[in-house]
Design a protein around this motif. Structure first.
Motif, PDB file in Angstrom:
ATOM      1  N   TRP A  20       0.825  -1.213   0.000  1.00  0.00           N
ATOM      2  CA  TRP A  20       0.000   0.000   0.000  1.00  0.00           C
ATOM      3  C   TRP A  20       0.852   1.254   0.000  1.00  0.00           C
ATOM      4  O   TRP A  20       0.439   2.292  -0.514  1.00  0.00           O
ATOM      5  CB  TRP A  20      -0.994  -0.012   1.167  1.00  0.00           C
ATOM      6  CG  TRP A  20      -1.905  -1.208   1.085  1.00  0.00           C
ATOM      7  CD1 TRP A  20      -2.098  -2.136   2.045  1.00  0.00           C
ATOM      8  CD2 TRP A  20      -2.704  -1.610  -0.043  1.00  0.00           C
ATOM      9  NE1 TRP A  20      -2.957  -3.107   1.607  1.00  0.00           N
ATOM     10  CE2 TRP A  20      -3.345  -2.819   0.319  1.00  0.00           C
ATOM     11  CE3 TRP A  20      -2.916  -1.098  -1.315  1.00  0.00           C
ATOM     12  CZ2 TRP A  20      -4.199  -3.501  -0.532  1.00  0.00           C
ATOM     13  CZ3 TRP A  20      -3.762  -1.786  -2.173  1.00  0.00           C
ATOM     14  CH2 TRP A  20      -4.387  -2.964  -1.781  1.00  0.00           C
ATOM     15  N   SER A  22       3.518   1.542  -1.810  1.00  0.00           N
ATOM     16  CA  SER A  22       3.812   1.765  -3.224  1.00  0.00           C
ATOM     17  C   SER A  22       2.614   2.359  -3.952  1.00  0.00           C
ATOM     18  O   SER A  22       2.723   3.379  -4.642  1.00  0.00           O
ATOM     19  CB  SER A  22       4.175   0.442  -3.899  1.00  0.00           C
ATOM     20  OG  SER A  22       5.309  -0.115  -3.307  1.00  0.00           O
ATOM     21  N   TYR A  23       1.454   1.694  -3.798  1.00  0.00           N
ATOM     22  CA  TYR A  23       0.273   2.141  -4.540  1.00  0.00           C
ATOM     23  C   TYR A  23      -0.167   3.523  -4.063  1.00  0.00           C
ATOM     24  O   TYR A  23      -0.577   4.375  -4.863  1.00  0.00           O
ATOM     25  CB  TYR A  23      -0.856   1.125  -4.414  1.00  0.00           C
ATOM     26  CG  TYR A  23      -0.665  -0.046  -5.344  1.00  0.00           C
ATOM     27  CD1 TYR A  23      -1.250  -0.050  -6.606  1.00  0.00           C
ATOM     28  CD2 TYR A  23       0.133  -1.122  -4.992  1.00  0.00           C
ATOM     29  CE1 TYR A  23      -1.047  -1.107  -7.469  1.00  0.00           C
ATOM     30  CE2 TYR A  23       0.347  -2.175  -5.849  1.00  0.00           C
ATOM     31  CZ  TYR A  23      -0.254  -2.169  -7.080  1.00  0.00           C
ATOM     32  OH  TYR A  23      -0.035  -3.206  -7.953  1.00  0.00           O
ATOM     33  N   VAL A  25       1.679   6.012  -2.695  1.00  0.00           N
ATOM     34  CA  VAL A  25       2.548   7.098  -3.147  1.00  0.00           C
ATOM     35  C   VAL A  25       2.373   7.322  -4.645  1.00  0.00           C
ATOM     36  O   VAL A  25       2.390   8.461  -5.120  1.00  0.00           O
ATOM     37  CB  VAL A  25       4.014   6.795  -2.775  1.00  0.00           C
ATOM     38  CG1 VAL A  25       4.961   7.740  -3.493  1.00  0.00           C
ATOM     39  CG2 VAL A  25       4.195   6.925  -1.280  1.00  0.00           C
ATOM     40  N   THR A  26       2.184   6.220  -5.407  1.00  0.00           N
ATOM     41  CA  THR A  26       1.929   6.380  -6.841  1.00  0.00           C
ATOM     42  C   THR A  26       0.672   7.224  -7.067  1.00  0.00           C
ATOM     43  O   THR A  26       0.674   8.161  -7.877  1.00  0.00           O
ATOM     44  CB  THR A  26       1.753   5.001  -7.503  1.00  0.00           C
ATOM     45  OG1 THR A  26       2.910   4.227  -7.228  1.00  0.00           O
ATOM     46  CG2 THR A  26       1.568   5.134  -8.994  1.00  0.00           C
ATOM     47  N   ALA A  29       1.359  10.817  -6.191  1.00  0.00           N
ATOM     48  CA  ALA A  29       2.189  11.471  -7.205  1.00  0.00           C
ATOM     49  C   ALA A  29       1.352  11.845  -8.424  1.00  0.00           C
ATOM     50  O   ALA A  29       1.459  12.956  -8.947  1.00  0.00           O
ATOM     51  CB  ALA A  29       3.353  10.559  -7.601  1.00  0.00           C
TER      52      ALA A  29
END
Lengths: 64, 222, 247
Positions: A20, A22-23, A25-26, A29
């Motif tokens: 989570w 990773s997802y 922050v993606t 962004a």
């Protein structure tokens, strides 16, 4: 893929922080980029209007 | 064309000789950076021996970046650069001369003094020799690629930091090969392939970058 | 010469004036497709793809990591091509496309690095390894920063376009040299013995999820670049009559 309940899904087999993280922050962004894109467009449109008003005031200066 | 090239080299060398403090400063900076490192990481001889080639090469990169700003700046300020752009001679040849002169006054002194620094780090004679040769073979790339950065940022505010931002990532292959050569010799391997690759990169840079530099100068001056 | 076999007048669309409304019509399509592909990809990735035997659920990070890494490299090359076209043919729109792509490319590079680090921790036991691909990706981020910094430092937009084009071309020639030197450096310094070869043997559904998400990222990047190029056109041509009518 059967997760057997939402709590298992959110736990990601013990790797919740990594997956989570990773997802999330993606997503942040990309959301930030969309926000910046929209703000840039708003400002560009405002600049166009300002330029238009300025040219309406002194027409000689425009189109040069 | 050869006479143009030689004339530019001779002129820039004379200018550098007149302002020798600039050249000296770059060299002193190089030595100071290398000297600072043991004070930061500790004086363990084995550690210093292991990191010596990398430290010397990083310092050489920084010294090159630092010296780049004045490559075209003074010619730009006094209008010489504009004359060069208007001259009938091909700009790439003039640029080649200027960059070669830059290498002669920064790359060569750094290469020579690296022998002394190698002694300070107590690396053995073969490795020290290879380090010196790797600098001789690799520093031309620093001057050529650096000149691209210098010509792009000509007359910009804060050009110094900008040059390092543009140029340092491009220096990485030279750093890897350069530091790798002496490290290979220190661990009993053959350093020749590294030196040959460095020389190949230098030749590649010499052939390709003058065109980019010439284009960038025209863009910056117009 | 002006009209080619496709029957489309490319020269017409290379003018900002005609491209501006065209891009405006295309953006909703690309944005919509991006949303649809991403949702399908996420569904496949989270609800159809099985658990990976060795990495458990942590492998699901690669569904966004790999597409972001692909896009980061692809965008740099496309950016350099647009910049080169702008430099060679003096077409303003090409240069505007190059500068519209750069921020999106940098964001993709950042996402690839961030997700790579979070994937590396459970898989390799460390957030960062000086692996050839990770290190090259970081250097790519620096190259994007250089491009953006140079563009921001030059006030005259024509000079910025052309200077950035030269930089992008020098960069794109260097990228393979950087990659191979870093790879070589990595094999010499046996610091990181892990390799990406230990990446999971992909089941078909895993590959499908990644492929669909890659398509989604692709559509998103096109939509973002088109949106940004429209703003750039407005900024640069704000004194033109057609802009005031369109705005």
């Amino acid at each position: 893929m059967n997760w057997g309940g939402w709590s298992n899904f959110w736990a990601m087999g013990g790797y919740a922080g990594f997956v989570w993280g990773s997802y999330g922050v993606t997503l942040i962004a990309l959301a930030l980029e969309v926000y910046v894109l929209r703000r840039r467009r708003t400002r560009a449109l405002a600049a166009v209007r300002r330029a238009g008003q300025q040219m309406a005031r002194d027409p000689d200066e425009g189109t040069a | 064309m050869l006479s143009t090239f030689l004339a530019v080299v001779r002129r820039d060398l004379m200018l550098a000789f007149r302002q020798r403090m600039d050249v000296m400063n770059t060299l002193v900076f190089f030595v100071v950076v290398v000297t600072i490192v043991p004070l930061g990481v500790g004086a363990d001889p084995n550690l210093l021996r292991a990191i010596a080639p990398g430290v010397v090469w990083v310092a050489a990169l920084l010294a090159a970046v630092l010296s780049l700003q004045r490559l075209f700046a003074s010619d730009y300020q006094d209008g010489t650069l504009e004359q060069m752009l208007l001259a009938g001679e091909p700009l790439a040849v003039i640029v080649l001369g200027k960059v070669v002169a830059h290498w002669l006054v920064t790359g060569i002194p750094v290469t020579v003094i690296s022998i002394l620094l190698a002694l300070m780090f107590d690396i053995d004679a073969d490795a020290a020799m290879t380090l010196c040769l790797s600098l001789a073979a690799g520093t031309p790339v620093l001057s050529f690629l650096g000149a691209v950065g210098a010509s792009l940022t000509l007359s910009l505010r804060g050009a110094g930091v900008l040059i390092s931002l543009l140029v340092l990532p491009l220096y990485i292959p030279v750093l890897i090969l350069g530091a790798g050569a002496a490290e290979a010799v220190a661990s009993g391997l053959d350093g020749t392939p590294y030196l040959l690759l460095l020389a190949a990169l230098s030749l590649l840079a010499m052939v390709l970058t003058p065109w980019a530099i010439a284009a960038a100068l025209r863009i910056s001056v117009e | 010469m002006a009209v080619d076999v496709t029957g489309i007048n490319w020269y017409k669309y290379s003018a900002p004036r005609t491209f501006y409304p065209l891009a405006g019509r295309l953006i909703p399509w690309f944005a919509g497709l991006a949303l649809v592909f991403c949702l399908i990809g996420l569904y496949i990735g989270f609800f159809l793809a099985p658990t990976e035997a060795r990495q458990g659920e942590a492998y699901r990070i690669i569904f966004i990591h790999v597409p972001a890494a692909w896009m980061s490299m692809f965008i740099y090359v496309v950016m350099a091509i647009w910049a080169a076209l702008g430099l060679a043919f003096n077409t303003r729109l090409s240069s505007m496309m190059a500068s519209a792509l750069a921020p999106t490319g940098a964001i993709m590079t950042f996402i690839a690095l961030w997700t790579g680090a979070l994937w590396g921790r459970p898989t390799w036991g460390t957030y960062w390894v000086w692996d050839a691909r990770l290190t090259s990706e970081l250097i790519l981020l620096f190259l994007y920063f250089g491009f953006l910094a140079l563009e921001a430092a030059i006030e005259d937009s024509r000079r910025a376009d052309r200077a950035c084009a030269v930089l992008a071309l020098v960069g794109v020639v260097n990228v393979p040299i950087i990659y191979f030197s870093v790879k070589w450096w990595n094999t010499l310094h046996q610091g990181a013995t892990v390799s990406l070869e230990s990446a999971p043997r992909m089941a078909t559904t895993m590959f499908a999820g990644m492929g669909v998400l890659a398509l989604g990222f692709w559509m998103y990047c096109i939509a973002a670049a088109l949106h940004r190029v429209r703003s750039i056109i407005l900024e640069r041509e704000r004194r033109a009559d057609w802009v005031r009518e369109a705005a």
